[in-house]
Design a protein around this motif. Sequence first.
Motif, PDB file in Angstrom:
ATOM      1  N   LEU A  71      47.750  43.975  29.442  1.00  0.00           N
ATOM      2  CA  LEU A  71      48.413  44.352  30.698  1.00  0.00           C
ATOM      3  C   LEU A  71      49.037  43.131  31.376  1.00  0.00           C
ATOM      4  N   ARG A  72      48.284  42.032  31.390  1.00  0.00           N
ATOM      5  CA  ARG A  72      48.817  40.819  32.028  1.00  0.00           C
ATOM      6  C   ARG A  72      50.066  40.336  31.299  1.00  0.00           C
ATOM      7  N   GLU A  73      50.033  40.435  29.980  1.00  0.00           N
ATOM      8  CA  GLU A  73      51.179  39.989  29.187  1.00  0.00           C
ATOM      9  C   GLU A  73      52.398  40.884  29.439  1.00  0.00           C
ATOM     10  N   MET A  74      52.144  42.169  29.518  1.00  0.00           N
ATOM     11  CA  MET A  74      53.242  43.125  29.632  1.00  0.00           C
ATOM     12  C   MET A  74      53.837  43.172  31.042  1.00  0.00           C
ATOM     13  N   PHE A  75      52.954  43.187  32.081  1.00  0.00           N
ATOM     14  CA  PHE A  75      53.446  43.393  33.453  1.00  0.00           C
ATOM     15  C   PHE A  75      53.589  42.104  34.259  1.00  0.00           C
ATOM     16  N   LYS A  76      52.993  41.016  33.751  1.00  0.00           N
ATOM     17  CA  LYS A  76      53.022  39.732  34.479  1.00  0.00           C
ATOM     18  C   LYS A  76      52.780  39.920  35.989  1.00  0.00           C
ATOM     19  N   PRO A  77      51.609  40.470  36.349  1.00  0.00           N
ATOM     20  CA  PRO A  77      51.338  40.708  37.780  1.00  0.00           C
ATOM     21  C   PRO A  77      51.144  39.395  38.535  1.00  0.00           C
ATOM     22  N   PRO A  78      51.366  39.419  39.856  1.00  0.00           N
ATOM     23  CA  PRO A  78      51.156  38.215  40.654  1.00  0.00           C
ATOM     24  C   PRO A  78      49.671  37.838  40.680  1.00  0.00           C
ATOM     25  N   THR A  79      49.393  36.564  40.778  1.00  0.00           N
ATOM     26  CA  THR A  79      48.007  36.104  40.872  1.00  0.00           C
ATOM     27  C   THR A  79      47.503  36.303  42.301  1.00  0.00           C
ATOM     28  N   ILE A  80      46.279  36.807  42.429  1.00  0.00           N
ATOM     29  CA  ILE A  80      45.684  36.961  43.754  1.00  0.00           C
ATOM     30  C   ILE A  80      44.565  35.939  43.918  1.00  0.00           C
ATOM     31  N   VAL A  81      44.576  35.250  45.045  1.00  0.00           N
ATOM     32  CA  VAL A  81      43.507  34.311  45.371  1.00  0.00           C
ATOM     33  C   VAL A  81      42.707  34.920  46.509  1.00  0.00           C
ATOM     34  N   HIS A  82      41.364  34.947  46.360  1.00  0.00           N
ATOM     35  CA  HIS A  82      40.575  35.497  47.458  1.00  0.00           C
ATOM     36  C   HIS A  82      39.270  34.747  47.609  1.00  0.00           C
ATOM     37  N   LYS A  83      38.710  34.889  48.818  1.00  0.00           N
ATOM     38  CA  LYS A  83      37.439  34.234  49.123  1.00  0.00           C
ATOM     39  C   LYS A  83      36.698  35.103  50.135  1.00  0.00           C
ATOM     40  N   THR A  84      35.402  35.268  49.925  1.00  0.00           N
ATOM     41  CA  THR A  84      34.602  36.089  50.829  1.00  0.00           C
ATOM     42  C   THR A  84      33.608  35.211  51.580  1.00  0.00           C
ATOM     43  N   ILE A  85      33.601  35.355  52.906  1.00  0.00           N
ATOM     44  CA  ILE A  85      32.718  34.586  53.779  1.00  0.00           C
ATOM     45  C   ILE A  85      31.683  35.557  54.354  1.00  0.00           C
ATOM     46  N   ASN A  86      30.396  35.207  54.246  1.00  0.00           N
ATOM     47  CA  ASN A  86      29.324  36.116  54.637  1.00  0.00           C
ATOM     48  C   ASN A  86      28.763  35.731  56.006  1.00  0.00           C
ATOM     49  N   LYS A 102      30.692  40.953  55.759  1.00  0.00           N
ATOM     50  CA  LYS A 102      31.417  39.996  54.925  1.00  0.00           C
ATOM     51  C   LYS A 102      32.893  40.041  55.301  1.00  0.00           C
ATOM     52  N   LEU A 103      33.536  38.875  55.278  1.00  0.00           N
ATOM     53  CA  LEU A 103      34.960  38.782  55.594  1.00  0.00           C
ATOM     54  C   LEU A 103      35.688  38.304  54.343  1.00  0.00           C
ATOM     55  N   ARG A 104      36.598  39.136  53.834  1.00  0.00           N
ATOM     56  CA  ARG A 104      37.315  38.722  52.630  1.00  0.00           C
ATOM     57  C   ARG A 104      38.761  38.364  52.958  1.00  0.00           C
ATOM     58  N   LEU A 105      39.151  37.147  52.635  1.00  0.00           N
ATOM     59  CA  LEU A 105      40.527  36.700  52.810  1.00  0.00           C
ATOM     60  C   LEU A 105      41.200  36.751  51.447  1.00  0.00           C
ATOM     61  N   ASP A 129      52.687  28.720  42.252  1.00  0.00           N
ATOM     62  CA  ASP A 129      51.812  27.610  42.614  1.00  0.00           C
ATOM     63  C   ASP A 129      50.455  28.116  43.093  1.00  0.00           C
ATOM     64  N   ARG A 130      49.512  28.288  42.156  1.00  0.00           N
ATOM     65  CA  ARG A 130      48.200  28.825  42.499  1.00  0.00           C
ATOM     66  C   ARG A 130      47.450  27.885  43.449  1.00  0.00           C
ATOM     67  N   ALA A 131      47.588  26.589  43.215  1.00  0.00           N
ATOM     68  CA  ALA A 131      46.874  25.595  44.030  1.00  0.00           C
ATOM     69  C   ALA A 131      47.288  25.705  45.498  1.00  0.00           C
ATOM     70  N   GLU A 132      48.547  25.992  45.738  1.00  0.00           N
ATOM     71  CA  GLU A 132      49.032  26.141  47.106  1.00  0.00           C
ATOM     72  C   GLU A 132      48.322  27.309  47.790  1.00  0.00           C
ATOM     73  N   ALA A 133      48.181  28.417  47.069  1.00  0.00           N
ATOM     74  CA  ALA A 133      47.530  29.599  47.647  1.00  0.00           C
ATOM     75  C   ALA A 133      46.063  29.327  47.933  1.00  0.00           C
ATOM     76  N   VAL A 134      45.395  28.643  47.008  1.00  0.00           N
ATOM     77  CA  VAL A 134      43.980  28.295  47.201  1.00  0.00           C
ATOM     78  C   VAL A 134      43.845  27.436  48.455  1.00  0.00           C
ATOM     79  N   GLU A 135      44.740  26.492  48.592  1.00  0.00           N
ATOM     80  CA  GLU A 135      44.693  25.577  49.727  1.00  0.00           C
ATOM     81  C   GLU A 135      44.960  26.338  51.027  1.00  0.00           C
ATOM     82  N   ARG A 136      45.892  27.268  50.975  1.00  0.00           N
ATOM     83  CA  ARG A 136      46.241  28.079  52.150  1.00  0.00           C
ATOM     84  C   ARG A 136      45.042  28.911  52.619  1.00  0.00           C
ATOM     85  N   VAL A 137      44.307  29.516  51.664  1.00  0.00           N
ATOM     86  CA  VAL A 137      43.112  30.294  52.007  1.00  0.00           C
ATOM     87  C   VAL A 137      42.009  29.364  52.526  1.00  0.00           C
TER      88      VAL A 137
END
Lengths: 423, 423
Positions: free
Chosen positions: B176-191, B228-231, B238-246
């Motif tokens: 599926l990833r190969e065929m649809f090339k979906p966007p990467t999601i970055v998330h983090k959960t704070i408890n 729990k709070l999920r961002l 640029d995955r690193a940019e998204a990680v840094e933004r979160v």
Amino acid sequence: MMGAAREVTAECLCIGDELLIGQTINTNAAWMGQELGLSGIRTILTRVVGDDKEVILEALRTARADIVLITGGIGPTKDDITKRTLCAFFGTRLVRDAAAEARVVSLFTRMGRRADEVKEADLAQAFLPEGCLALPNELGTASGMWFERDGRVYVSMPGVPYEMQGIMRGSVLPKLREMFKPPTIVHKTINTAGMGETQLAEHLEAWENGLAREGIRLAYLPSPALVKLRLSTYAGADRAEAVERVERQVKFLHGLIPELIYGEGEQVLEEVIGTRLRELGQTLALAESCTGGYLSHLITSVPGSSAYYIGGVVSYANAVKMEELGIPSDMLELNGAVSGPVAERMAEGVRKALRSDWAVATTGVAGPDGGTAEKPVGTVWIAVAGPNGVTSSKGVFLGTRDLVIRRSAIAAMNMLRKQLPKP
Amino acid sequence: MMGAAREVTAECLCIGDELLIGQTINTNAAWMGQELGLSGIRTILTRVVGDDKEVILEALRTARADIVLITGGIGPTKDDITKRTLCAFFGTRLVRDAAAEARVVSLFTRMGRRADEVKEADLAQAFLPEGCLALPNELGTASGMWFERDGRVYVSMPGVPYEMQGIMRGSVLPKLREMFKPPTIVHKTINTAGMGETQLAEHLEAWENGLAREGIRLAYLPSPALVKLRLSTYAGADRAEAVERVERQVKFLHGLIPELIYGEGEQVLEEVIGTRLRELGQTLALAESCTGGYLSHLITSVPGSSAYYIGGVVSYANAVKMEELGIPSDMLELNGAVSGPVAERMAEGVRKALRSDWAVATTGVAGPDGGTAEKPVGTVWIAVAGPNGVTSSKGVFLGTRDLVIRRSAIAAMNMLRKQLPKP
């Protein structure tokens, strides 16, 4: 016998992004399916959709069952998406419901807040679509909502499981049975402990094969260390006949596995033990090592358990075993903490210290570490001390740490149950 | 930032009467939703239907997502309803798949059976709809099946969770990833613990409003006494940019509610406390009344907790409070068992008796009976004793007996957490 009355159908519409993204497992649908089935209503479809007005509307428009049960999407953080969508679907608007508002205020008052401190966001819960019937929620601020259109019933409930269950049991199921008069299903569940599902099924095979001739279906409902057996049959006009037919087989089953049966229906071991102790006017104390307080938690989960449960000791460190329960240090060295003699002394020690009639003790290796070749993970000694002395028994329980703890606690309660004098 | 790439959508079609009647809880849908989400694919709908050809066909016809994941209804006991329905939907027929047959035979050989013993029913598993791509199942006899039509992908898999998971991880998700090339999601959960969902949402409102500008979504995931709070955000190239933004927002959140945050992701309070005690080289003891052993159970549910947990006393009867914990009888009479002074003496008493560094005590009215106007059901006193003395605090917790117990235990752990010295 079967299918004489018109079949009544239901579908579930579960709303919540958290369900779609898998953060929450949809236990609500399973619970509703089971309860509907026991009321003679067949669930034909479950849909899970996100917090999205158009998608919810589409699901409402394409509903085909007699009954549409909606859960979730109510409350301030959900932006009350379900309520707003229901207004659009039924062409109505939100109006203040005085009874619902009184419930919200009373709930907050019980929590110790003053009525004038109840916030706007909380009071928003008292606004319901005009024309719906509000169903009281004893355990939360969001009311259930009952709608009827073209002979179809739509019920909206909060997604919090215990709130939904309270509204279903308190209002929805009784109203549905009254309105749709689904075919009566007579069922009885017999609860067993002490034998695994596979072995039990082999043991009961001949009896099970004969049940079909009686028009009775048998279902095995296993959970860790317990197996419930549910017998069910459709009742025609003569409900008493069906009840009698099922009871005959229940009686036969009692003859087949007398030692394994501890109760019926929703009864749990901790309740059965509690009832018996209360009847006997006797008391219980606990000394837990590997179960770490879980056994005590189960016993005290029963309302009114303070009448017979005196208390317990969780002896995680050996020092506690020695000092609080009077275990000699040479006994611990000679046998190891996980042993029959130590379990027996723990039970005797706590019985003496807390002056109870009965005492139960557990000591074992819950894992995942700490196992040896001789005493692998899952090895548990259980002892029961009572007016006639003390006995112990060893079990080896499979599974994760959590499962070893749960299975040990259930085995311990079952051992006590078998030793308590019968009524 | 959001929606830069085209969104890729999926829906799940889970087939099985056992799901509808609630005999089986649909964990497959949650698992698939989670895995799809981590791959940047959004699940928009889950449907659960029975083993019924017409209903399954209707669901296939009305599918709208890019990807349709089908589970269940494959295998001899299900009469291969899914396979026959897929043939009807795609206008094709079952043909023998040599590779699938080789896998069935090899699986049986591994189980110790001879190839000529493989039964007809098992070999039927090697017949698949013509034109589908067979996806290998390493853990069972039913192959996965991959279909494409009009740019939409349909995948059928067995309903057994570990078989489905193996096929998803081994074939479906990579394809599926190969065929649809979906966007990467970055998330983090704070408890968080210590503030209810509504109040927390109000407290964080301004910050939450600003998150949208950062392309970050916030989800509240409440459970009793915890939120729990999920961002989450879409990452571009640029995955690193998204990680840094979160991470920047997580840091800001720590500044807003420093006292409420106890951990991240899957971390639970009992683990956080355990890790801290281990780092400090300090020990814990418990004295429980209203929580009845549940607090001890939570603490001991953590593997290796015997390193810092010495043990505890469940003092259900007042006699136990007096004798084991040294509570003077006039203190019980003067204040009642549910009071600050008694909670503090319980904590001090068990700390002294078991010689621990820290001790926590609970005493309250779990209900449903035993409440008074002054001390209604849900009133709970919690005390923490440590190297610097003892403090106590009162809470009034809502809900059933079970919920009062759970909320009390979590509040007690949170009170201890806040008093333990920070790293």
